[in-house]
Design an enzyme around this catalytic site. Structure first.
Site, PDB file in Angstrom:
ATOM      1  N   THR A  42       1.613  -1.540   0.594  1.00 22.54           N
ATOM      2  CA  THR A  42       1.480  -0.308   1.376  1.00 22.54           C
ATOM      3  C   THR A  42       0.062   0.265   1.366  1.00 22.54           C
ATOM      4  O   THR A  42      -0.338   0.970   2.285  1.00 22.54           O
ATOM      5  CB  THR A  42       2.509   0.720   0.832  1.00 22.54           C
ATOM      6  OG1 THR A  42       3.807   0.160   1.038  1.00 22.54           O
ATOM      7  CG2 THR A  42       2.425   2.072   1.495  1.00 22.54           C
ATOM      8  N   VAL A  88      10.483  -3.726 -13.866  1.00 25.03           N
ATOM      9  CA  VAL A  88      11.850  -4.251 -14.008  1.00 25.03           C
ATOM     10  C   VAL A  88      11.744  -5.722 -14.418  1.00 25.03           C
ATOM     11  O   VAL A  88      11.080  -6.517 -13.739  1.00 25.03           O
ATOM     12  CB  VAL A  88      12.641  -4.105 -12.687  1.00 25.03           C
ATOM     13  CG1 VAL A  88      14.010  -4.770 -12.792  1.00 25.03           C
ATOM     14  CG2 VAL A  88      12.778  -2.630 -12.316  1.00 25.03           C
ATOM     15  N   SER A 120      -3.233  -2.321   8.177  1.00 22.41           N
ATOM     16  CA  SER A 120      -3.973  -1.795   9.337  1.00 22.41           C
ATOM     17  C   SER A 120      -3.608  -0.350   9.672  1.00 22.41           C
ATOM     18  O   SER A 120      -4.248   0.265  10.529  1.00 22.41           O
ATOM     19  CB  SER A 120      -3.724  -2.674  10.570  1.00 22.41           C
ATOM     20  OG  SER A 120      -3.977  -4.014  10.270  1.00 22.41           O
ATOM     21  N   CYS A 129     -19.106  13.421   0.373  1.00 26.39           N
ATOM     22  CA  CYS A 129     -18.851  12.649   1.604  1.00 26.39           C
ATOM     23  C   CYS A 129     -17.656  13.243   2.366  1.00 26.39           C
ATOM     24  O   CYS A 129     -17.721  13.484   3.554  1.00 26.39           O
ATOM     25  CB  CYS A 129     -18.553  11.197   1.287  1.00 26.39           C
ATOM     26  SG  CYS A 129     -19.838  10.335   0.397  1.00 26.39           S
ATOM     27  N   ILE A 169      -1.215   0.897  11.326  1.00 25.44           N
ATOM     28  CA  ILE A 169      -0.776   1.121  12.712  1.00 25.44           C
ATOM     29  C   ILE A 169       0.731   1.366  12.750  1.00 25.44           C
ATOM     30  O   ILE A 169       1.501   0.625  12.128  1.00 25.44           O
ATOM     31  CB  ILE A 169      -1.098  -0.114  13.589  1.00 25.44           C
ATOM     32  CG1 ILE A 169      -2.604  -0.400  13.548  1.00 25.44           C
ATOM     33  CG2 ILE A 169      -0.620   0.094  15.023  1.00 25.44           C
ATOM     34  CD1 ILE A 169      -2.962  -1.781  14.068  1.00 25.44           C
ATOM     35  N   ARG A 185       0.318  -9.707   2.836  1.00 23.90           N
ATOM     36  CA  ARG A 185       1.620  -9.500   3.483  1.00 23.90           C
ATOM     37  C   ARG A 185       2.688 -10.309   2.741  1.00 23.90           C
ATOM     38  O   ARG A 185       2.430 -11.465   2.401  1.00 23.90           O
ATOM     39  CB  ARG A 185       1.582  -9.988   4.933  1.00 23.90           C
ATOM     40  CG  ARG A 185       0.439  -9.443   5.778  1.00 23.90           C
ATOM     41  CD  ARG A 185       0.240 -10.369   6.960  1.00 23.90           C
ATOM     42  NE  ARG A 185      -0.774  -9.950   7.921  1.00 23.90           N
ATOM     43  CZ  ARG A 185      -2.038 -10.349   7.866  1.00 23.90           C
ATOM     44  NH1 ARG A 185      -2.470 -11.137   6.910  1.00 23.90           N
ATOM     45  NH2 ARG A 185      -2.884  -9.977   8.798  1.00 23.90           N
ATOM     46  N   HIS A 215       3.176   0.601  15.034  1.00 24.51           N
ATOM     47  CA  HIS A 215       3.208  -0.273  16.208  1.00 24.51           C
ATOM     48  C   HIS A 215       4.205   0.223  17.249  1.00 24.51           C
ATOM     49  O   HIS A 215       5.241   0.806  16.905  1.00 24.51           O
ATOM     50  CB  HIS A 215       3.600  -1.693  15.794  1.00 24.51           C
ATOM     51  CG  HIS A 215       2.514  -2.400  15.038  1.00 24.51           C
ATOM     52  ND1 HIS A 215       1.396  -2.908  15.646  1.00 24.51           N
ATOM     53  CD2 HIS A 215       2.387  -2.690  13.721  1.00 24.51           C
ATOM     54  CE1 HIS A 215       0.611  -3.478  14.745  1.00 24.51           C
ATOM     55  NE2 HIS A 215       1.189  -3.358  13.560  1.00 24.51           N
ATOM     56  N   SER A 245       4.469  -7.229   8.439  1.00 24.12           N
ATOM     57  CA  SER A 245       4.239  -6.303   9.538  1.00 24.12           C
ATOM     58  C   SER A 245       5.355  -6.484  10.570  1.00 24.12           C
ATOM     59  O   SER A 245       5.792  -7.616  10.789  1.00 24.12           O
ATOM     60  CB  SER A 245       2.879  -6.609  10.165  1.00 24.12           C
ATOM     61  OG  SER A 245       2.552  -5.626  11.090  1.00 24.12           O
TER      62      SER A 245
HETATM   63  C1  LIG Z   1      -2.917  -7.115   6.050  1.00 18.97           C
HETATM   64  C2  LIG Z   1      -1.694  -6.316   6.402  1.00 18.97           C
HETATM   65  C3  LIG Z   1      -1.642  -5.594   7.600  1.00 18.97           C
HETATM   66  C4  LIG Z   1      -0.504  -4.868   7.924  1.00 18.97           C
HETATM   67  N1  LIG Z   1      -0.538  -4.037   9.003  1.00 18.97           N
HETATM   68  C5  LIG Z   1       0.534  -3.280   9.295  1.00 18.97           C
HETATM   69  C6  LIG Z   1       0.483  -2.336  10.345  1.00 18.97           C
HETATM   70  O1  LIG Z   1      -0.572  -2.083  10.921  1.00 18.97           O
HETATM   71  N2  LIG Z   1       1.615  -1.693  10.682  1.00 18.97           N
HETATM   72  C7  LIG Z   1       2.790  -1.918  10.051  1.00 18.97           C
HETATM   73  O2  LIG Z   1       3.791  -1.365  10.467  1.00 18.97           O
HETATM   74  N3  LIG Z   1       2.858  -2.749   8.988  1.00 18.97           N
HETATM   75  C8  LIG Z   1       1.751  -3.416   8.582  1.00 18.97           C
HETATM   76  N4  LIG Z   1       1.778  -4.224   7.495  1.00 18.97           N
HETATM   77  C9  LIG Z   1       3.024  -4.362   6.757  1.00 18.97           C
HETATM   78  C10 LIG Z   1       3.238  -3.214   5.775  1.00 18.97           C
HETATM   79  O3  LIG Z   1       2.063  -2.938   5.066  1.00 18.97           O
HETATM   80  C11 LIG Z   1       4.347  -3.620   4.823  1.00 18.97           C
HETATM   81  O4  LIG Z   1       5.481  -3.966   5.571  1.00 18.97           O
HETATM   82  C12 LIG Z   1       4.755  -2.514   3.856  1.00 18.97           C
HETATM   83  O5  LIG Z   1       3.653  -1.865   3.298  1.00 18.97           O
HETATM   84  C13 LIG Z   1       5.596  -3.129   2.759  1.00 18.97           C
HETATM   85  O6  LIG Z   1       6.010  -2.104   1.913  1.00 18.97           O
HETATM   86  P1  LIG Z   1       6.961  -2.407   0.689  1.00 18.97           P
HETATM   87  O7  LIG Z   1       7.455  -1.089   0.223  1.00 18.97           O
HETATM   88  O8  LIG Z   1       7.954  -3.440   1.046  1.00 18.97           O
HETATM   89  O9  LIG Z   1       6.020  -3.120  -0.371  1.00 18.97           O
HETATM   90  P2  LIG Z   1       4.990  -2.527  -1.433  1.00 18.97           P
HETATM   91  O10 LIG Z   1       4.163  -1.467  -0.848  1.00 18.97           O
HETATM   92  O11 LIG Z   1       4.296  -3.684  -2.057  1.00 18.97           O
HETATM   93  O12 LIG Z   1       5.946  -1.857  -2.490  1.00 18.97           O
HETATM   94  C14 LIG Z   1       6.632  -2.614  -3.458  1.00 18.97           C
HETATM   95  C15 LIG Z   1       6.420  -1.965  -4.793  1.00 18.97           C
HETATM   96  O13 LIG Z   1       7.236  -2.620  -5.744  1.00 18.97           O
HETATM   97  C16 LIG Z   1       6.560  -2.595  -6.968  1.00 18.97           C
HETATM   98  N5  LIG Z   1       7.128  -3.629  -7.822  1.00 18.97           N
HETATM   99  C17 LIG Z   1       7.070  -4.975  -7.651  1.00 18.97           C
HETATM  100  N6  LIG Z   1       7.718  -5.607  -8.654  1.00 18.97           N
HETATM  101  C18 LIG Z   1       8.208  -4.632  -9.466  1.00 18.97           C
HETATM  102  C19 LIG Z   1       8.965  -4.648 -10.672  1.00 18.97           C
HETATM  103  N7  LIG Z   1       9.338  -5.790 -11.260  1.00 18.97           N
HETATM  104  N8  LIG Z   1       9.281  -3.462 -11.249  1.00 18.97           N
HETATM  105  C20 LIG Z   1       8.896  -2.280 -10.688  1.00 18.97           C
HETATM  106  N9  LIG Z   1       8.168  -2.218  -9.556  1.00 18.97           N
HETATM  107  C21 LIG Z   1       7.839  -3.379  -8.947  1.00 18.97           C
HETATM  108  C22 LIG Z   1       5.115  -2.869  -6.569  1.00 18.97           C
HETATM  109  O14 LIG Z   1       4.195  -2.458  -7.579  1.00 18.97           O
HETATM  110  C23 LIG Z   1       4.978  -2.089  -5.279  1.00 18.97           C
HETATM  111  O15 LIG Z   1       4.431  -0.804  -5.467  1.00 18.97           O
HETATM  112  C24 LIG Z   1       0.636  -4.925   7.101  1.00 18.97           C
HETATM  113  C25 LIG Z   1       0.569  -5.633   5.884  1.00 18.97           C
HETATM  114  C26 LIG Z   1      -0.605  -6.264   5.522  1.00 18.97           C
HETATM  115  C27 LIG Z   1      -0.710  -6.884   4.178  1.00 18.97           C
END
Ligand SMILES: Cc1cc2nc3c(=O)[nH]c(=O)nc-3n(C[C@H](O)[C@H](O)[C@H](O)COP(=O)(O)OP(=O)(O)OC[C@H]3O[C@@H](n4cnc5c(N)ncnc54)[C@H](O)[C@@H]3O)c2cc1C
Length: 479
Positions: free
Chosen positions: A40, A171, A44, A406, A46, A312, A48, A339
């Protein structure tokens, strides 16, 4: 009944907050020292429009819906969201065919307002684009936000409504009985659980395997970025995509919510064991420069403020894996969140609670009468009209002491961030934007360390940049 959510990224945070609307105990466990620091944090940003996702995919099911929820969500949770629109540009007739496919796909996905523009109109709206561009798919509903702030704001609001947030615990296992999880084991403690929701981002497959549930294998797909200074504000006003390839949406140019210009990302598949290594490379950044210069020829890379990369959580089926497990009866997977996960997350949060937990698992959740959907941002005093700012300074002189030059962040904002849970330099940075400007903390970091030392009543050597191992100072050079 107790629901435990693993992972405080945008998915876990919004799902945990959604659950606090009901009369149920909710615990959110995050291994990092703050929320929103996984996938997270670096993307980008965005929101979308929703034309990229193949109709019928899980992504398509949630993207346009999630986009439509951002307006209200950003008002309730008081984070920045700007519906600036996006262009996908085409240089020739072959690329125009791709735009036409995207338009059709978007209409099937329920995306409103899509239209294909021609050169003169494109250049009147975005005069700094390459004049060789012939066509653009215009999506007026695309927007931009601050992704980590969505997670922070959701958790702050969740905590206001009874959410228990546990930071710095990983975990590591589960206790099961009769095909159900009864307990979650972390590296520090044990938690009884009636329902477990796996939102562990890049590590979601490992958690699911550990629980004995179905999963899809995840590998990191790296995206490298360049952030340019706010001096370039207005260079582009919308999100500018090239025509997408089979691999990614392409390397793009977009404004950030606070006036910078963001370039990227690349798309590079990495092996599974590189999930925690978001590094940038000379080749990756060169690719970003080469591809974005084609879109906006006047880009000035000497105004680079920062380079970074994000990973990703990619799976072979290239789609979200959002399912209540058939094998472990009280386990829900929200993984493979590639994404447009940031965009889809608010709609997914509703689906998980209303469809999977209430309908599929048949768990009766009763709405709380006193749920408060609002959260207020930390005031940015230097943005206030001068008379109002002066009034605030009279009430508390710290509102007038600039710490970060800044981004003009005051001591009062930093103290407020600490009061709201920031314990590290990155915790301050992502809540206030101090250390986020041109100097990247060169001037203000030491002053922020001193404020943290005073407010937390600890020695400076105990303060970390982000993780337990990222110490900043080792001790005094001399007494
Ligand atoms: C380069 C890039 C560009 C992107 N651009 C976009 C965009 O423009 N628009 C869009 O809609 N989406 C975009 N995405 C996708 C979006 O960023 C993700 O879908 C989203 O952030 C995923 O969130 P999450 O909560 O699944 O994962 P995370 O944010 O990774 O959250 C998972 C959490 O679980 C924790 N965790 C893992 N294992 C354990 C454990 N064993 N015990 C406790 N905690 C744990 C981690 O520390 C982490 O904080 C992009 C992704 C990338 C990488």
């Amino acid at each position: 009944m107790r629901v435990v959510v693993i992972g405080a990224g945008v998915f876990g945070s919004l799902i945990a907050r959604e659950l606090t609307k009901y009369d149920v105990e909710v615990i959110l466990i995050e291994k990092n020292l703050d929320v929103g620091w996984g996938v997270t944090k670096a993307n980008s940003a965005i929101v979308h429009a929703g034309y990229d996702d193949p109709p019928g995919s899980v992504r398509a099911q949630f993207c346009a819906k999630g986009n439509m929820m951002y307006e209200d969500l950003s008002k309730e949770l008081d984070f920045d969201f700007k519906r600036i629109g996006s262009f996908v540009v085409a240089f020739n007739e072959e690329e125009l065919e791709e735009l036409e496919k995207l338009l059709k796909q978007g209409e099937e996905n329920g995306v409103p307002g899509l239209t294909i523009l021609e050169r003169d109109e494109i250049l009147s709206m975005e005069p700094n684009l390459n004049p060789e561009i012939k066509y653009a798919l215009y999506a007026p509903t695309a927007g931009i936000t601050e992704p980590w702030m969505v997670a922070i704001a959701a958790v702050e609001n969740g905590v206001k409504n009874g959410l228990k947030l546990i930071l710095g615990e990983k975990v590591v296992g589960f206790v099961k009985s009769n095909g159900r999880i009864t307990e979650l084991i972390t590296n520090k403690s044990h938690y009884h659980a009636d329902v477990v929701i796996n939102c562990a981002g890049l590590h979601g497959d490992e958690i699911s395997k550990m629980a004995g549930a179905e999963y899809v294998p995840l590998h990191p797909r790296k995206g490298e970025y360049i952030l340019l200074d706010k001096k370039l504000q207005g260079l582009v006003r919308r999100v500018i995509f090239p025509t997408p390839t089979k691999i990614s949406k392409g390397i793009l140019v977009l404004p950030t919510v606070d006036g910078g210009i963001l370039l990227g990302p690349t798309a590079e598949d990495l092996p599974e064991d590189m999930k925690d290594r978001p590094i940038t490379t000379k080749e990756g950044l060169e690719k970003v420069r080469e591809f974005t210069k084609r879109l906006v020829p006047s880009l000035d890379f000497s105004l680079t403020v920062k380079t970074f990369s994000g990973l990703r959580p990619e799976s072979p089926q290239k789609d979200f894996f959002i399912k209540a497990s058939d094998t472990v009866k009280n386990f829900v997977n929200v993984i493979a969140t590639r994404s447009p996960g940031l965009t889809a997350a608010p709609a997914v949060a509703k689906y998980v609670v209303e469809e999977l937990i209430q309908e599929k698992m048949k768990l009766p959740l009763i709405k709380k009468k006193d749920f408060d959907p609002t959260r207020e941002r930390i005031p940015h005093y230097s943005s206030l009209p001068i008379e109002k700012w002066q009034e605030e300074i009279k009430k508390d002189p710290r509102a007038g002491r600039l710490v970060c030059f800044c981004n003009e962040v005051t001591e009062k904002e930093i103290v407020e961030a600490i009061r709201r849970g920031a314990r590290t330099l990155d915790g301050i940075k992502f809540r206030t934007r101090a250390m986020f400007g041109r100097c990247q903390g060169g001037f203000c970091m030491v002053r922020i360390l001193k404020i943290l030392e005073k407010e937390l009543e600890v020695d400076m050597s105990e303060i970390r940049m982000k993780s337990e191992n990222s110490w900043v100072v080792d001790g005094k050079v001399r007494e």
